[in-house]
Design an enzyme around this catalytic site. Structure first.
Site, PDB file in Angstrom:
ATOM      1  N   GLU A   1      22.408  26.862   0.984  1.00  0.00           N
ATOM      2  CA  GLU A   1      21.408  26.725   1.571  1.00  0.00           C
ATOM      3  C   GLU A   1      20.820  25.444   1.640  1.00  0.00           C
ATOM      4  O   GLU A   1      20.026  24.894   2.640  1.00  0.00           O
ATOM      5  CB  GLU A   1      19.973  27.324   0.727  1.00  0.00           C
ATOM      6  CG  GLU A   1      19.811  26.523  -0.649  1.00  0.00           C
ATOM      7  CD  GLU A   1      20.630  26.972  -1.916  1.00  0.00           C
ATOM      8  OE1 GLU A   1      21.833  27.802  -1.727  1.00  0.00           O
ATOM      9  OE2 GLU A   1      20.244  26.858  -3.039  1.00  0.00           O
TER      10      GLU A   1
ATOM     11  N   HIS B   1      25.812  25.885  -3.167  1.00  0.00           N
ATOM     12  CA  HIS B   1      24.460  26.121  -2.550  1.00  0.00           C
ATOM     13  C   HIS B   1      24.445  25.787  -1.059  1.00  0.00           C
ATOM     14  O   HIS B   1      24.280  25.161  -0.604  1.00  0.00           O
ATOM     15  CB  HIS B   1      23.562  25.053  -3.398  1.00  0.00           C
ATOM     16  CG  HIS B   1      22.969  25.256  -4.566  1.00  0.00           C
ATOM     17  ND1 HIS B   1      22.078  26.270  -4.983  1.00  0.00           N
ATOM     18  CD2 HIS B   1      23.745  24.858  -5.891  1.00  0.00           C
ATOM     19  CE1 HIS B   1      22.176  26.017  -6.462  1.00  0.00           C
ATOM     20  NE2 HIS B   1      23.112  25.327  -6.937  1.00  0.00           N
TER      21      HIS B   1
ATOM     22  N   CYS C   1      25.204  30.306  -7.032  1.00  0.00           N
ATOM     23  CA  CYS C   1      25.291  29.609  -8.271  1.00  0.00           C
ATOM     24  C   CYS C   1      25.027  30.471  -9.384  1.00  0.00           C
ATOM     25  O   CYS C   1      25.972  31.259  -9.719  1.00  0.00           O
ATOM     26  CB  CYS C   1      24.509  28.312  -8.269  1.00  0.00           C
ATOM     27  SG  CYS C   1      25.012  27.018  -9.163  1.00  0.00           S
TER      28      CYS C   1
HETATM   29  N1  GLN Z   1      23.024  27.373 -14.819  1.00  0.00           N
HETATM   30  C1  GLN Z   1      24.151  27.541 -14.313  1.00  0.00           C
HETATM   31  C2  GLN Z   1      24.893  26.215 -14.460  1.00  0.00           C
HETATM   32  O1  GLN Z   1      24.652  25.346 -14.715  1.00  0.00           O
HETATM   33  C3  GLN Z   1      23.864  27.663 -12.761  1.00  0.00           C
HETATM   34  C4  GLN Z   1      23.236  26.585 -12.077  1.00  0.00           C
HETATM   35  C5  GLN Z   1      22.668  26.861 -10.704  1.00  0.00           C
HETATM   36  O2  GLN Z   1      22.171  27.969 -10.248  1.00  0.00           O
HETATM   37  N2  GLN Z   1      22.190  25.729 -10.102  1.00  0.00           N
HETATM   38  O3  GLN Z   1      26.142  26.342 -13.990  1.00  0.00           O
END
Ligand code: GLN
Length: 598
Positions: free
Chosen positions: A527, A525, A398
């Site tokens: 994970e 994600h 992300c």
């Molecule tokens: N802050 C970034 C976004 O909003 C990444 C979010 C995250 O890593 N979950 O896109």
């Protein structure tokens, strides 16, 4: 439907979540279909707006629910898929009751905690317990409900009252209360003290709930006389007192419950005798044994912002563990505070700076997890740069993927001020931008959340191979920003390939550098969907690459044409084939873990 309620007493942090998950797993192994509900008595609607440093990670479900991290433990242990309704909070319940009041559903009545809020809680539990979570038809058999917090907390009172009423609603034989408490050892003689548990059980009974089973957290197994005392003072039969004593890791807890016949106590209370099978935990216990015996280390540096509380990265840590066990490696995680890699720290705290760089340089692989806001971003960019230039396996998740893109734009495209508009709203080279549908005014539940589809762009990418050359995958998301589609052609011309995109082809989901041994980023994600024994392909890729075994793994998992030699009894190597098109594979993998074939 049978209900097993888990409450906690004396102190917080007793491991109620792990206990509830383990109970779920043991009951599942007895042949029951299980589900779980977590009650969080705080006022927030959901965990989405809470700081990971205060409360641990925000776990994300398929349906986009941003929930307490315990739901992650339930999903991992019971191998189920929960929904946002499986996490009840005071905020949600009151919102529901107030909406009903505004609609006029209680017209003429004074709306009160009892009965309106307590009824709403009970209805919610009954509804959520019946949600399908294991892919099979019909409602589950047993629902494990964990009440967050400690008995006596002001916020949990309506829930305790509701659970007390609920035990009558569902009737005897359908409700089993397990109270998890602490038995400390105070003096040098090592005497196990029962008083805190006695008090907490008295408190519970005073509130209208009687425990059927006691789960006592302690350093060592409880002495028989201590059990006898607890039994006498807490009115719980001796055989219903289980010791949750310290063990090497949480995977041991289900085994510990089985050894002490906790399942038999639950089955007795729930009138399930005759239906329940003997718990079949052989696979689980061989996994535990295997993981305890691993000794070849794989060292992963996790460069994050919330490293002071490791629960902030709980699912990342678990996913690394699942992948390491699958690759027969002993996981060593070096947690690096991203800001310690930055020049500012070099001046203010040179020791921390040196230590952080030493860890990064000593790692076999680097992981930059998700995150929000400015702090530590520069340190993460430096870590990504180091991994890219030194051909160190890298996985960006992300924000970690966004960081990889920013670093590439800066170092390779020469755009010094390339940035995400989350970090620098005025950058002239915005390579990560707010998604058109993103909200800047409302923070709760407004991100791109939950399971979304990613389409692979080419068969030969590492990511596509890791996912078994499927044409698409579904993974969970939680982000507000995305790679700027306008900059993609330029980045691609310079060698950064976007090997996974959404259905529009405009949203970048996976990025990788084919010229690098393993440099992969995911907007999703992975994970959250990793399970013990079913590791996430992305994490498997990182661990295999960090152990110098990526090629072997890719041959195993990409599922086509590859020839994989296996040793024959005559000492020669045989060629075996796995053909995607064949109805039955000529030879199939016995296990992804150890390169053994049958
Ligand atoms: N802050 C970034 C976004 O909003 C990444 C979010 C995250 O890593 N979950 O896109």
């Amino acid at each position: 439907m049978k209900y097993v309620v888990v409450t906690g007493g004396v102190v917080s942090g007793l491991g109620k979540g792990v206990t509830a998950s383990s109970i779920g797993l043991v009951l599942k192994s007895c042949g029951f279909r299980v589900t779980a509900i977590k009650i969080d008595p705080y006022l927030n609607t959901d965990a989405g707006t809470m700081s990971p440093i205060e409360h641990g990670e925000v776990y994300v479900l398929d349906d986009g629910g941003e929930v307490d991290l315990d739901l992650g433990n339930y999903e991992r242990f019971m191998d189920i898929k929960l929904t946002r309704d499986n996490n009840i909070t005071t905020g949600k319940v009151y919102q529901h009751v107030i909406e009903k009041e505004r609609k006029g559903d209680y017209l003429g009545k004074t709306v009160q905690v009892v009965p309106h809020v307590t009824d709403a809680i009970q209805d919610w539990i009954e509804r959520a317990a019946r949600i399908l979570v294991d892919g099979q038809a019909g409602p589950p058999d047993v629902c494990v409900i964990e009440l967050g917090g400690t008995i006596g907390d002001i916020e949990s009172m309506p829930f305790i009252e509701a659970l007390g009423q609920f035990s009558y609603r569902v009737g005897a034989g359908n409700f089993c209360l397990i109270h998890v408490s602490l038995v400390p050892v105070l003096n040098v003689v090592g005497e196990q003290k029962t008083k805190p548990t006695q008090h907490s059980v008295q408190g519970l009974i005073g509130l209208g709930l009687t425990p059927d089973i006691l789960g006592c957290r302690s350093a060592k197994p409880l002495e028989e006389n201590v059990k006898a005392k607890l039994s006498q003072f807490c009115h719980v039969p001796m055989e219903n007192i289980v010791t949750l004593y310290d063990c090497p890791n949480i995977w041991h807890v289900p085994l510990l419950l089985k050894e002490q016949k906790a399942h038999e106590a639950i089955i007795r209370v729930l009138n399930l005798k005759g239906i329940a099978k003997e718990p079949a935990l052989e696979d689980w216990s061989s996994m535990v044994k295997l993981s305890d015996e691993l000794h070849v280390p794989v060292r992963i540096a996790v460069v994050g912002k919330y490293t002071e509380l490791l629960d902030s990265y709980l699912s990342v840590h678990k996913a690394l563990l699942h992948a390491s066990v699958a690759r027969r490696k002993k996981l060593v995680v070096d947690w690096i505070a991203a800001s310690d890699l930055e020049d500012g720290t070099k001046k203010e705290n040179p020791d921390a700076f040196k230590a952080a760089w030493k860890l990064l340089k000593g790692a076999d692989g680097v992981l930059v997890p998700g995150g929000f806001g400015n702090r530590g971003v520069q340190g993460k960019i430096l870590a990504a740069k180091y991994a890219r230039e030194n051909r160190l396996p890298f996985l960006g998740i992300c924000l970690g993927m966004q960081i990889a893109v920013i670093e590439f734009a800066r170092s390779v495209l020469g755009l010094q001020d390339a940035n995400s508009t989350e970090i620098d709203p005025n950058t002239k080279n915005p390579c990560v931008i707010l998604m058109p549908e993103g909200s800047k005014t409302h923070m709760g539940g407004t991100m791109r959340l939950g399971s979304r589809r990613t389409y692979f762009q080419a068969k030969d990418s590492k990511a596509a191979k890791l996912y078994g050359n499927k044409s698409f995958i579904d993974e969970r998301h939680r982000h507000r920003y995305e790679v700027n589609p306008a900059m993609v052609p330029r980045l691609e011309r310079s060698g950064l390939s976007f090997s996974g995109k959404d259905e529009t082809g405009q949203r970048m989901e996976i990025v990788e550098l084919s010229s690098h041994p393993f440099y992969v980023g995911a907007q999703f994600h992975p994970e959250y969907t990793s399970r013990p024994g079913k590791p996430s392909p992305m994490f498997l890729g990182l661990i295999a690459a960090a152990s110098g075994e990526l090629e072997v793994l890719l041959q195993q998992v990409s599922g086509c044409q590859e020839t994989v030699p296996r040793p024959l009894t005559n000492g020669k190597l045989e060629k075996v084939y796995w053909k995607e098109t064949a109805k039955k594979p000529v030879s199939i993998m016995y296990s992804l873990c150890d390169g053994v074939y049958s």
